[in-house]
Write a protein that holds these residues in place. Structure first.
Motif, PDB file in Angstrom:
ATOM      1  N   UNK A 180      83.303  13.982  44.182  1.00 12.53           N
ATOM      2  CA  UNK A 180      82.093  14.768  44.411  1.00 12.53           C
ATOM      3  C   UNK A 180      82.504  16.086  45.054  1.00 12.53           C
ATOM      4  N   UNK A 181      81.533  16.941  45.305  1.00  9.91           N
ATOM      5  CA  UNK A 181      81.815  18.229  45.924  1.00  9.91           C
ATOM      6  C   UNK A 181      82.376  18.065  47.337  1.00  9.91           C
ATOM      7  N   UNK A 182      82.208  16.890  47.930  1.00  3.05           N
ATOM      8  CA  UNK A 182      82.682  16.653  49.305  1.00  3.05           C
ATOM      9  C   UNK A 182      84.057  15.999  49.382  1.00  3.05           C
ATOM     10  N   UNK A 183      84.547  15.477  48.259  1.00  6.63           N
ATOM     11  CA  UNK A 183      85.867  14.863  48.313  1.00  6.63           C
ATOM     12  C   UNK A 183      86.055  13.788  47.274  1.00  6.63           C
ATOM     13  N   UNK A 184      87.146  13.041  47.437  1.00  6.90           N
ATOM     14  CA  UNK A 184      87.524  11.980  46.500  1.00  6.90           C
ATOM     15  C   UNK A 184      87.346  10.638  47.172  1.00  6.90           C
ATOM     16  N   UNK A 185      86.587   9.767  46.536  1.00  8.76           N
ATOM     17  CA  UNK A 185      86.421   8.397  47.009  1.00  8.76           C
ATOM     18  C   UNK A 185      87.282   7.512  46.117  1.00  8.76           C
ATOM     19  N   UNK A 186      88.314   6.915  46.711  1.00  9.83           N
ATOM     20  CA  UNK A 186      89.180   6.004  45.986  1.00  9.83           C
ATOM     21  C   UNK A 186      88.685   4.586  46.221  1.00  9.83           C
ATOM     22  N   UNK A 187      88.427   3.866  45.136  1.00 13.56           N
ATOM     23  CA  UNK A 187      87.900   2.507  45.236  1.00 13.56           C
ATOM     24  C   UNK A 187      89.065   1.543  45.390  1.00 13.56           C
ATOM     25  N   UNK A 188      88.999   0.722  46.391  1.00 18.84           N
ATOM     26  CA  UNK A 188      90.076  -0.255  46.658  1.00 18.84           C
ATOM     27  C   UNK A 188      89.831  -1.537  45.915  1.00 18.84           C
TER      28      UNK A 188
END
Length: 188
Positions: A180-188
């Motif tokens: 997203x515009x706020x960053x990267x969410x890595x799914x564990x």
């Protein structure tokens, strides 16, 4: 909320997103994507062609082609509800297809099969922090992802599309990252 309510909510939020802010968000998302190891390492990239309020992918496609990556885009068969990955050499290889005027390749040539895709970049309407994805309801991506199990799966979304949880079905496929515009969410 049910799936229909999430879809309506996100479509409404995207429709009122200021164009200048959308361009800024899209630029941030594009920059974050291009910095990921998954993107840098990929040779065969599958990516959606953005329309409407979706995160713009046109510049990502042009940049990827300029870097020498093989770029594949969706071509759907509405009768069988299947989606093929067709290689393109330019955005100009695409034509508008009714009824939604989605850009698709003109022909079914240069189809890539199965687990030959390194990275899949996909759209969606809502996502959970656990990697669940709510699409447009056609099931095209869920079927496609079942045949591409080794590919990294990155969703591009605005922060307002990400929730703690969303309704899912057993056949719904997950994503490995949400940018997203706020960053990267890595799914564990």
């Amino acid at each position: 909320m049910d799936k229909k309510s999430y879809r309506e909510l996100i479509k409404q939020k995207r429709s009122v997103l200021d164009r200048t802010i959308k361009k800024e968000f899209d630029s941030n998302i594009r920059s974050l994507l291009l910095q990921t190891e998954e993107y840098k390492a990929c040779e065969n990239l599958f990516i959606y062609i953005s329309i409407g309020g979706e995160v713009d992918t046109h510049e990502i496609i042009n940049k990827s082609l300029a870097l020498g990556k093989k770029v594949f885009v969706p071509k759907v068969n509405r009768n069988t509800k299947d989606m093929n990955a067709i290689q393109i050499n330019s955005i100009n290889d695409l034509v508008e297809v009714p009824p939604f005027n989605i850009l698709e390749p003109k022909e079914n040539a240069n189809v890539i099969k199965g687990d030959s895709i390194d990275l899949i970049i996909m759209p969606g309407l809502a996502f959970s922090k656990g990697g669940d994805r709510l699409g447009y309801g056609g099931g095209y991506y869920d079927k496609f992802l079942k045949h591409n199990t080794k590919s990294a799966r990155i969703a591009l979304a605005y922060e307002f599309q990400i929730f703690d949880s969303i309704p899912v079905e057993v056949y719904d496929e997950k994503v490995s990252h949400i940018i997203s515009e706020r960053g990267i969410l890595t799914i564990k």
